[in-house]
Enzyme design. Structure first.
Site, PDB file in Angstrom:
ATOM      1  N   CYS A  80       8.909 -54.907  99.827  1.00  0.00           N
ATOM      2  CA  CYS A  80      10.537 -54.263 100.555  1.00  0.00           C
ATOM      3  C   CYS A  80      10.154 -53.524 102.177  1.00  0.00           C
ATOM      4  O   CYS A  80       9.259 -51.944 101.217  1.00  0.00           O
ATOM      5  CB  CYS A  80      12.092 -53.213  99.689  1.00  0.00           C
ATOM      6  SG  CYS A  80      12.834 -53.052 100.723  1.00  0.00           S
ATOM      7  N   GLU A 117      33.564 -49.828  69.866  1.00  0.00           N
ATOM      8  CA  GLU A 117      33.090 -48.899  71.631  1.00  0.00           C
ATOM      9  C   GLU A 117      33.880 -47.830  72.492  1.00  0.00           C
ATOM     10  O   GLU A 117      35.312 -48.195  71.498  1.00  0.00           O
ATOM     11  CB  GLU A 117      33.763 -50.801  71.759  1.00  0.00           C
ATOM     12  CG  GLU A 117      33.443 -50.401  73.597  1.00  0.00           C
ATOM     13  CD  GLU A 117      32.340 -50.087  75.196  1.00  0.00           C
ATOM     14  OE1 GLU A 117      31.993 -49.468  75.610  1.00  0.00           O
ATOM     15  OE2 GLU A 117      30.928 -50.162  74.231  1.00  0.00           O
ATOM     16  N   CYS A 150      17.873 -48.351  76.262  1.00  0.00           N
ATOM     17  CA  CYS A 150      17.425 -48.569  77.133  1.00  0.00           C
ATOM     18  C   CYS A 150      16.889 -47.245  78.471  1.00  0.00           C
ATOM     19  O   CYS A 150      15.781 -47.136  79.556  1.00  0.00           O
ATOM     20  CB  CYS A 150      17.991 -48.619  78.210  1.00  0.00           C
ATOM     21  SG  CYS A 150      19.888 -47.742  78.519  1.00  0.00           S
TER      22      CYS A 150
END
Length: 386
Positions: A93, A272, A343
């Site tokens: 990039c 949730e 994550c």
């Protein structure tokens, strides 16, 4: 904030004379969590510099981008490479590099070596924060696995949030900055990718369609849903009739596939925090009489509800991890197995330590390259009662 987003860091108050712009020849040390490497400047500076766009073992010129005389550490960029690593490549990039777009951390690193760097970070966090032994096979043998769905690390991001500069040009922000770098074509993004309100996932021989809101959370790597579902099913090995607790459940991706295994008569609860996602989760779990989708902060819901034992737990918390209160609530329900999608390796490592304190040991761990060219890595950990 949506899942995975982070607030921009607030600039610390100056603690002395600024060192921004000064340059030093330096040897690059190990990779660190966050997309940079550690550079240790000798006396008289005697500082650690968290340095972007470097590779362990290189000799580079580091330019200080943040730091004053009173700071414990500085931040910097490798603006010149004096002795290059064999893993260094030309960034594909044109706006990847020092002082440019902050979206990618590792475009200067060959893709296989990127995965090695990420594995090193996960191992270091587990040893330092979770207090695991570095010769533990789960640590020493960890590799970051390639996931189908990208083009040699590019064209995998199905959704990217661009910003505009004062001239109305589309772009992305610099690292730790509000400044906008114009970007005509983000190479990790699938340009003009449709954003459907239904997603179809095939995993473990089953295909399901999931409804979600226009702006609802969904994994951005095309291969992520399948590989995560199949890993969780492999780890938990759900049996007919077992009860399931799905935490940070989103629209019920994991709960739906687990429901196939445990059967219609089994107890399934998906928790949730987002109201709209919870509504879609209940729709996606339709047909399972004992399946429920509950809305609310996971820690608060577990404090007051669903306190019966559960056989299986799956959780996919935001970047800060599950944290101690939730881990203890999980342990109170005495599941035989817990599958944890993480994550952030630092948050995972802290929760590994808490699980151990609650009588659950880490039995299996896999890591996946769901975010090529960035420092992010997704792990799936299996905990069982010790």
């Amino acid at each position: 904030m949506s899942r995975g987003q982070q607030r921009r860091p607030r600039r610390p108050q100056p603690k002395g004379e600024s060192r921004v712009g000064q340059r030093f020849d330096a040897e690059v040390g190990p990779v660190a969590h966050g997309g940079h490497c550690i550079v240790r400047l000798p006396e008289p500076e005697s500082r650690v510099v968290f340095t972007r766009h470097a590779i362990p073992g290189e000799r580079v010129v580091v330019e200080i981008t943040e730091g004053t005389d009173g700071d414990r550490f500085w931040r910097g960029d490798a603006v010149e490479v004096l002795e290059a690593s064999s893993d260094r490549v030309a960034a594909p990039c044109p706006v990847a590099g020092p002082g440019l777009c902050g979206g990618c951390d590792f475009q200067h690193v060959a893709v296989p070596a990127q995965r090695d760097l990420k594995a090193a970070v996960v191992r270091e966090q587990l040893v330092r924060l979770a207090r695991l032994d570095d010769d533990d096979p789960l640590v020493s043998g960890l590799v970051v696995e390639q996931v189908p769905g990208d083009a040699d690390g590019l064209r995998w991001r199905t959704r990217t949030q661009f910003v505009t500069n004062r001239d109305g040009q589309r772009g992305l922000r610099k690292h730790r900055s509000h400044d906008v770098v114009p970007v005509e074509d983000c190479l990790i993004t699938i340009e003009d990718a449709p954003v459907p309100t239904t997603r179809t996932v095939t995993a473990a021989g089953q295909t399901h369609e999931f409804s979600l809101a226009d702006d609802g959370f969904w994994q951005v790597h095309p291969g992520a849903p399948t590989v995560l579902v199949e890993t969780i099913l492999e780890q938990l090995d759900p049996q007919p009739g077992e009860s399931v607790l799905d935490l940070y459940a989103g629209v019920g991706l994991f709960a739906r596939f687990l429901a196939d295994r445990v059967g219609e008569g089994a107890r399934i609860v998906a928790v949730e925090g987002d109201h709209e996602a919870t509504r879609h989760a209940q729709l996606n779990l339709g047909g399972f009489e004992r399946a429920r989708a509950a809305v609310g902060s996971v820690d608060k819901v577990l404090e007051s509800s669903y306190d019966e034992p559960f056989d299986l737990v799956v959780l996919d918390p935001p970047r800060e991890g599950a944290r101690a209160a939730v881990v203890r609530q999980i342990a109170d329900r005495a599941p035989r197995a817990v599958s944890y999608v993480a994550c952030d390796p630092a948050a995972l490592a802290r929760d590994v330590k808490t699980f151990a304190e609650c009588g659950y040991r880490l039995q299996a761990l896999r890591a996946f390259d769901l975010f090529p060219m960035t420092h992010h890595v997704e792990c799936v950990a299996l905990f069982v009662r010790a």
